[in-house]
Design a protein around this motif. Structure first.
Motif, PDB file in Angstrom:
ATOM      1  N   ASN A 125       1.049  -0.978   0.080  1.00 48.30           N
ATOM      2  CA  ASN A 125      -0.029  -0.200   0.374  1.00 48.30           C
ATOM      3  C   ASN A 125       1.022   1.467  -0.342  1.00 48.30           C
ATOM      4  O   ASN A 125       0.072   2.431   0.030  1.00 48.30           O
ATOM      5  N   VAL A 126       2.435   1.420   0.289  1.00 45.02           N
ATOM      6  CA  VAL A 126       3.185   2.412  -0.122  1.00 45.02           C
ATOM      7  C   VAL A 126       3.584   2.885  -1.176  1.00 45.02           C
ATOM      8  O   VAL A 126       3.771   1.886  -1.721  1.00 45.02           O
ATOM      9  N   THR A 127       3.326   4.174  -1.925  1.00 42.56           N
ATOM     10  CA  THR A 127       3.822   4.191  -2.684  1.00 42.56           C
ATOM     11  C   THR A 127       4.623   5.790  -3.062  1.00 42.56           C
ATOM     12  O   THR A 127       4.243   6.656  -1.370  1.00 42.56           O
ATOM     13  N   THR A 128       5.151   6.260  -2.928  1.00 44.58           N
ATOM     14  CA  THR A 128       6.240   7.901  -3.062  1.00 44.58           C
ATOM     15  C   THR A 128       5.356   8.554  -4.242  1.00 44.58           C
ATOM     16  O   THR A 128       5.145   8.511  -5.374  1.00 44.58           O
ATOM     17  N   TRP A 129       6.012   9.637  -3.728  1.00 43.12           N
ATOM     18  CA  TRP A 129       5.739  11.052  -4.688  1.00 43.12           C
ATOM     19  C   TRP A 129       6.151  12.388  -4.387  1.00 43.12           C
ATOM     20  O   TRP A 129       7.289  12.476  -3.461  1.00 43.12           O
ATOM     21  N   SER A 130       6.266  12.704  -5.186  1.00 48.63           N
ATOM     22  CA  SER A 130       6.886  13.986  -4.731  1.00 48.63           C
ATOM     23  C   SER A 130       6.747  15.072  -5.902  1.00 48.63           C
ATOM     24  O   SER A 130       5.687  15.310  -6.446  1.00 48.63           O
ATOM     25  N   GLY A 131       7.136  17.045  -5.627  1.00 52.60           N
ATOM     26  CA  GLY A 131       6.236  18.316  -5.774  1.00 52.60           C
ATOM     27  C   GLY A 131       4.789  18.321  -5.944  1.00 52.60           C
ATOM     28  O   GLY A 131       4.768  19.042  -4.279  1.00 52.60           O
ATOM     29  N   SER A 132       3.919  17.904  -6.416  1.00 54.88           N
ATOM     30  CA  SER A 132       2.972  17.999  -5.860  1.00 54.88           C
ATOM     31  C   SER A 132       1.421  16.370  -6.154  1.00 54.88           C
ATOM     32  O   SER A 132       2.504  15.997  -7.067  1.00 54.88           O
ATOM     33  N   ARG A 133       1.070  16.318  -4.915  1.00 56.13           N
ATOM     34  CA  ARG A 133       0.113  14.960  -5.673  1.00 56.13           C
ATOM     35  C   ARG A 133      -1.690  15.717  -4.806  1.00 56.13           C
ATOM     36  O   ARG A 133      -1.628  15.976  -4.022  1.00 56.13           O
ATOM     37  N   THR A 134      -2.205  15.491  -6.031  1.00 53.79           N
ATOM     38  CA  THR A 134      -3.939  15.302  -5.409  1.00 53.79           C
ATOM     39  C   THR A 134      -4.530  14.731  -5.312  1.00 53.79           C
ATOM     40  O   THR A 134      -4.419  13.351  -5.528  1.00 53.79           O
ATOM     41  N   ILE A 135      -5.588  15.079  -3.540  1.00 53.25           N
ATOM     42  CA  ILE A 135      -5.661  14.136  -3.235  1.00 53.25           C
ATOM     43  C   ILE A 135      -7.382  14.350  -3.969  1.00 53.25           C
ATOM     44  O   ILE A 135      -7.700  12.551  -3.885  1.00 53.25           O
ATOM     45  N   ALA A 136      -7.739  14.752  -4.343  1.00 57.09           N
ATOM     46  CA  ALA A 136      -9.456  15.767  -4.634  1.00 57.09           C
ATOM     47  C   ALA A 136      -9.345  16.769  -4.988  1.00 57.09           C
ATOM     48  O   ALA A 136      -8.104  17.745  -4.590  1.00 57.09           O
TER      49      ALA A 136
END
Length: 270
Positions: free
Chosen positions: A147-158
């Motif tokens: 269930n773990v995933t990485t992100w960078s910069g910006s990430r839209t949740i909703a």
């Protein structure tokens, strides 16, 4: 799964002799030494979660007695689902049920590694919710999983709910921008990437809070410039400490003050 009693971050077994997060210069190992605990041990000691509404659409969840650093987690509720922010280092059925009463949880995210808590355990209890970890801070993960995933910069949740990487306290330090918060004026959830001070008229920019290591003035100004592009009127820190209104102006003026002291502009007062 073990939990560090000092920072309350979960870790796969076998755990190392010392918690890697706590031996880092931003945190500390207590004089009494390293101690690992478990959810069962905490439950037997009477540990429980507490809930309160900070404002419409924002539910604050803490632990009693304090677990680890003792942060207050925030559930940001939108029509599409919720963000579980800065998850605490303990989970029980009471909190899980209360969270799910507000609808599906879209993601779990922490402002920085000190706030990871038992995020993977929360994910498992909430039905396999994605755990979003900043790519720049993935080395601090003590427990992985599908269930773990990485992100960078910006990430839209909703719609109207977006994570933004600021760096500073940690390279991957982040804030959550909730456009509908504060009656539509906008809210920033900052953890301690930007820390609302007790005077409620200023914020701090620190590499280490317990060990009193400040960030440079240039980094403080960079963070303020980045966040100044967002619309917000209120800031919540990771202990439900807040700047109730005028938060953007407070952020900018605090960064300018921080930079001025760093340059030595006020050395004549010392």
């Amino acid at each position: 799964m073990l939990i560090c009693s000092t920072c309350a971050v979960e870790r796969d077994e076998p755990a190392p002799a010392l918690c890697p997060i706590c031996v880092d210069e931003r945190q500390y190992v207590p004089e009494a030494g390293q101690y690992w605990t478990t959810l069962d041990e905490l439950a037997k000691s009477g540990q429980h979660t507490t809930l309160m509404e900070s404002e419409p659409g924002l539910v604050s969840i803490g632990t009693q007695p304090k677990v680890g650093i003792g942060q207050t987690a925030q559930l940001v509720v939108t029509p599409a689902g919720s963000l579980w922010w800065d998850p605490v280092g303990y989970v029980d059925d009471h909190a899980v049920g209360a969270i799910l009463e507000h609808g599906p949880v879209l993601a779990i995210a922490a402002s920085h590694p000190h706030m990871f808590g038992v995020q993977v355990e929360w994910s498992n209890r909430l039905g396999g919710v994605p755990v979003l970890v900043s790519e720049a801070d993935r080395e601090w993960l003590g427990r992985g999983g599908p269930n773990v995933t990485t992100w960078s910069g910006s990430r839209t949740i909703a719609d109207g709910l977006v994570l933004h990487q600021t760096g500073g306290h940690f390279p991957g330090s982040a804030v959550a921008h909730w456009a509908a918060g504060a009656d539509g004026r906008g809210v920033l959830l900052t953890g301690d990437s930007v820390f609302p001070n007790p005077d409620r008229r200023s914020v701090a920019f620190m590499r280490s809070y317990p060990n009193h290591l400040p960030l440079s003035g240039s980094v403080a100004l960079r963070i303020a410039a980045q966040l100044g592009d967002l619309e917000f009127d209120r800031i919540y820190g990771n202990f439900n400490n807040k700047i109730p209104s005028g938060a953007k102006e407070v952020l900018i003026s605090s960064a300018q003050r921080h930079a001025a002291w760093s340059r030595g502009d006020f050395d004549h007062l010392c």
